[in-house]
Design a protein around this motif. Structure first.
Motif, PDB file in Angstrom:
ATOM      1  N   THR A   1      15.898   6.953  19.977  1.00  0.00           N
ATOM      2  CA  THR A   1      14.515   6.542  19.704  1.00  0.00           C
ATOM      3  C   THR A   1      13.743   6.381  21.008  1.00  0.00           C
ATOM      4  O   THR A   1      12.582   6.804  21.117  1.00  0.00           O
ATOM      5  CB  THR A   1      14.495   5.234  18.906  1.00  0.00           C
ATOM      6  OG1 THR A   1      15.166   5.431  17.650  1.00  0.00           O
ATOM      7  CG2 THR A   1      13.068   4.774  18.648  1.00  0.00           C
ATOM      8  N   ILE A   2      14.387   5.788  22.004  1.00  0.00           N
ATOM      9  CA  ILE A   2      13.764   5.663  23.328  1.00  0.00           C
ATOM     10  C   ILE A   2      13.400   7.048  23.856  1.00  0.00           C
ATOM     11  O   ILE A   2      12.294   7.281  24.365  1.00  0.00           O
ATOM     12  CB  ILE A   2      14.711   4.950  24.311  1.00  0.00           C
ATOM     13  CG1 ILE A   2      14.930   3.487  23.896  1.00  0.00           C
ATOM     14  CG2 ILE A   2      14.188   5.049  25.747  1.00  0.00           C
ATOM     15  CD1 ILE A   2      13.727   2.604  24.034  1.00  0.00           C
ATOM     16  N   PHE A   3      14.334   7.980  23.747  1.00  0.00           N
ATOM     17  CA  PHE A   3      14.104   9.350  24.210  1.00  0.00           C
ATOM     18  C   PHE A   3      12.931   9.989  23.484  1.00  0.00           C
ATOM     19  O   PHE A   3      12.002  10.529  24.105  1.00  0.00           O
ATOM     20  CB  PHE A   3      15.381  10.166  24.002  1.00  0.00           C
ATOM     21  CG  PHE A   3      15.178  11.651  24.052  1.00  0.00           C
ATOM     22  CD1 PHE A   3      15.007  12.300  25.273  1.00  0.00           C
ATOM     23  CD2 PHE A   3      15.146  12.409  22.886  1.00  0.00           C
ATOM     24  CE1 PHE A   3      14.821  13.676  25.328  1.00  0.00           C
ATOM     25  CE2 PHE A   3      14.966  13.785  22.932  1.00  0.00           C
ATOM     26  CZ  PHE A   3      14.795  14.418  24.150  1.00  0.00           C
ATOM     27  N   ALA A   4      12.951   9.941  22.145  1.00  0.00           N
ATOM     28  CA  ALA A   4      11.923  10.619  21.353  1.00  0.00           C
ATOM     29  C   ALA A   4      10.539  10.032  21.592  1.00  0.00           C
ATOM     30  O   ALA A   4       9.546  10.761  21.690  1.00  0.00           O
ATOM     31  CB  ALA A   4      12.276  10.550  19.876  1.00  0.00           C
TER      32      ALA A   4
ATOM     33  N   SER B   1       5.717  16.021  19.467  1.00  0.00           N
ATOM     34  CA  SER B   1       5.283  15.019  18.497  1.00  0.00           C
ATOM     35  C   SER B   1       6.386  14.790  17.465  1.00  0.00           C
ATOM     36  O   SER B   1       7.188  15.677  17.172  1.00  0.00           O
ATOM     37  CB  SER B   1       4.017  15.487  17.773  1.00  0.00           C
ATOM     38  OG  SER B   1       2.975  15.738  18.689  1.00  0.00           O
ATOM     39  N   GLN B   2       6.419  13.601  16.900  1.00  0.00           N
ATOM     40  CA  GLN B   2       7.385  13.303  15.852  1.00  0.00           C
ATOM     41  C   GLN B   2       6.798  13.723  14.500  1.00  0.00           C
ATOM     42  O   GLN B   2       5.702  13.298  14.145  1.00  0.00           O
ATOM     43  CB  GLN B   2       7.735  11.821  15.848  1.00  0.00           C
ATOM     44  CG  GLN B   2       8.429  11.376  17.135  1.00  0.00           C
ATOM     45  CD  GLN B   2       8.900   9.946  17.070  1.00  0.00           C
ATOM     46  OE1 GLN B   2       9.656   9.575  16.183  1.00  0.00           O
ATOM     47  NE2 GLN B   2       8.439   9.130  18.005  1.00  0.00           N
ATOM     48  N   GLY B   3       7.532  14.549  13.793  1.00  0.00           N
ATOM     49  CA  GLY B   3       7.031  15.005  12.506  1.00  0.00           C
ATOM     50  C   GLY B   3       7.987  15.972  11.853  1.00  0.00           C
ATOM     51  O   GLY B   3       8.853  16.570  12.505  1.00  0.00           O
TER      52      GLY B   3
ATOM     53  N   VAL C   1       9.751  16.808  17.530  1.00  0.00           N
ATOM     54  CA  VAL C   1      11.049  16.165  17.683  1.00  0.00           C
ATOM     55  C   VAL C   1      11.320  15.332  16.437  1.00  0.00           C
ATOM     56  O   VAL C   1      10.398  14.735  15.872  1.00  0.00           O
ATOM     57  CB  VAL C   1      11.100  15.292  18.957  1.00  0.00           C
ATOM     58  CG1 VAL C   1      10.025  14.198  18.932  1.00  0.00           C
ATOM     59  CG2 VAL C   1      12.486  14.678  19.140  1.00  0.00           C
ATOM     60  N   LEU C   2      12.587  15.316  15.996  1.00  0.00           N
ATOM     61  CA  LEU C   2      12.938  14.577  14.785  1.00  0.00           C
ATOM     62  C   LEU C   2      14.358  14.041  14.920  1.00  0.00           C
ATOM     63  O   LEU C   2      15.306  14.798  15.117  1.00  0.00           O
ATOM     64  CB  LEU C   2      12.841  15.492  13.555  1.00  0.00           C
ATOM     65  CG  LEU C   2      13.149  14.852  12.200  1.00  0.00           C
ATOM     66  CD1 LEU C   2      12.036  13.878  11.810  1.00  0.00           C
ATOM     67  CD2 LEU C   2      13.316  15.933  11.125  1.00  0.00           C
TER      68      LEU C   2
END
Length: 401
Positions: free
Chosen positions: A329-332, A339-341, A351-352
């Motif tokens: 989570t720190i990395f992402a 973007s997270q999606g 990234v997921l």
């Protein structure tokens, strides 16, 4: 000998993409106009009745739900690229995954499904298809010809996906298709990862190919559409009938965006391929990474199958980070360009964080760290690498702190 100045007999895919699905009349627009229509009117009773009798035939105008010229043009383009006799366009990639199940399965039938299947499709199989009296079981995606041992007398369909979109196992499509055909069993393959440019499952013996055109075909994350392409005319007709009974209808605006996306598919895919492979190779050398799952890497266990059957690779791959979910989570969250999606196939990098373990029944996910799926968009590869490096440095600080 071909006459000087005449076009090649078999245009390459890049040339096909600039021509397929365009209006035939000249002078006229280079792009197929949108057709917003529900009711189609006729001059005579005989014309209306003839259209009704032929409503499942390709190119027949009968009612808006059955298709309009722009839909027919798009379907024809996908069929040609895929090497099939016909394509049915539907409202989403998941709709494309479900359509063959509805079209070809009945209560009492058995369907064999790769354990790496797209997770929403797994949910549809369990929550909808199985509820209708169809037996659903899963098999190791690396089973190859050994899948024969899981065939039953009532097996009607084998559901493939190569590679899987989380764990990236490449399936031996020709071997599985040959076993299924010998037993009179249909095969379908989700080909979204490679698109019709980099893999043609129908040429390898598969009967039906499905794709989420939402992803690479549209290419800009602004429309949803799915396609199902058949190698056999009778199968294509049954798919068209099932799509009608389900009430599937695609928006002309989405068809237009998908047609436009086709024009740049080849150049976009090449960029995604090169960038993802560059990033994947670099990530293999990072100490924070336990392994990289990218079929185009020589280290991938199915690399030989990828080299045999594919002509290119996707921008989608995964890395197993040597850390907990908190570290991942720190990395992402440190990434600025990824973007997270959900989804992929657009111009933007994604990234997921994912955990395949909860979506496995026939196999076991053996990861010791945390799996992170990455999608390389159209940004500059060096900028993306720098972004990933910054994220890994944040992860290192978290681990050492």
């Amino acid at each position: 000998m071909r006459e000087s100045g005449s076009p090649p007999c078999q245009p390459r895919p890049e040339t096909q993409l600039s021509r397929l699905g365009r209006p035939a009349a000249h002078p006229g627009p280079v792009n197929m106009p949108l057709h917003r229509a529900s009711t189609i009117v006729f001059d005579t009773v005989a014309e209306l009745e003839a259209a009704k009798a032929a409503r499942f035939d390709k190119g027949t105008m009968f009612y808006g739900r059955f298709g309009t010229p722009d839909v027919f043009a798009f379907e024809g383009a996908i069929a040609t690229l895929s090497g099939g006799v016909g394509t049915v366009a539907v409202p989403s990639g998941l709709a494309a995954c479900v359509l063959p199940l509805v079209a070809f399965l009945k209560p009492g039938d058995h369907v064999l499904v790769t354990d790496s299947v797209y997770e929403p499709a797994r949910t549809s199989l369990q929550a909808f298809i199985a509820r209708s009296g169809v037996e659903v079981s899963y098999f190791d995606p690396r089973a190859g010809a050994q899948i024969a041992g899981q065939m039953r007398a009532n097996t009607r369909l084998v559901y493939l996906e190569s590679p899987g979109s989380l764990t990236f196992e490449v399936q031996d499509l020709p071997a599985i298709a040959a076993v299924a055909r010998d037993k009179g069993v249909l095969t379908m393959c989700d080909n979204t990862w490679a698109s019709p440019l980099y893999l043609k499952p129908l040429s390898l013996g598969v009967d039906l190919v499905v794709e989420a055109a939402t992803k690479y075909v549209v290419g800009h994350s602004d429309a949803m559409i799915g396609t199902v392409t058949a190698a056999d005319a009778a199968h294509h007709r049954l798919l068209r009938q099932a799509a009608n009974w389900l009430g599937y209808r695609i928006s002309p605006d989405d068809v237009y965006l998908a047609q436009r996306g086709l024009r740049t598919l080849a150049v976009r895919l090449e960029r995604h391929y090169r960038t993802s492979l560059d990033l994947a190779a670099w990530l293999e050398g990072r100490p924070e990474v336990r392994r990289v799952l990218h079929p185009a890497l020589p280290s991938h266990p199915d690399h030989a199958l990828w080299r045999r059957d594919f002509s290119g690779a996707s921008g989608l791959f995964a890395v197993e980070l040597d850390t907990s979910k908190a570290g991942a989570t720190i990395f992402a969250e440190a990434l600025q360009l990824f973007s997270q999606g959900f989804s992929w196939g657009g111009y933007e990098s994604l990234v997921l964080l994912t955990d395949p373990a909860h979506a496995r029944t026939a196999t076991r996910w053996d990861g010791q760290g945390t799996l992170v799926r990455l999608y390389a968009g159209l940004e500059d590869a060096e900028d993306l690498r720098a972004d990933l490096q910054a994220g890994l440095e944040r992860l290192k600080a978290f681990t050492n702190g």
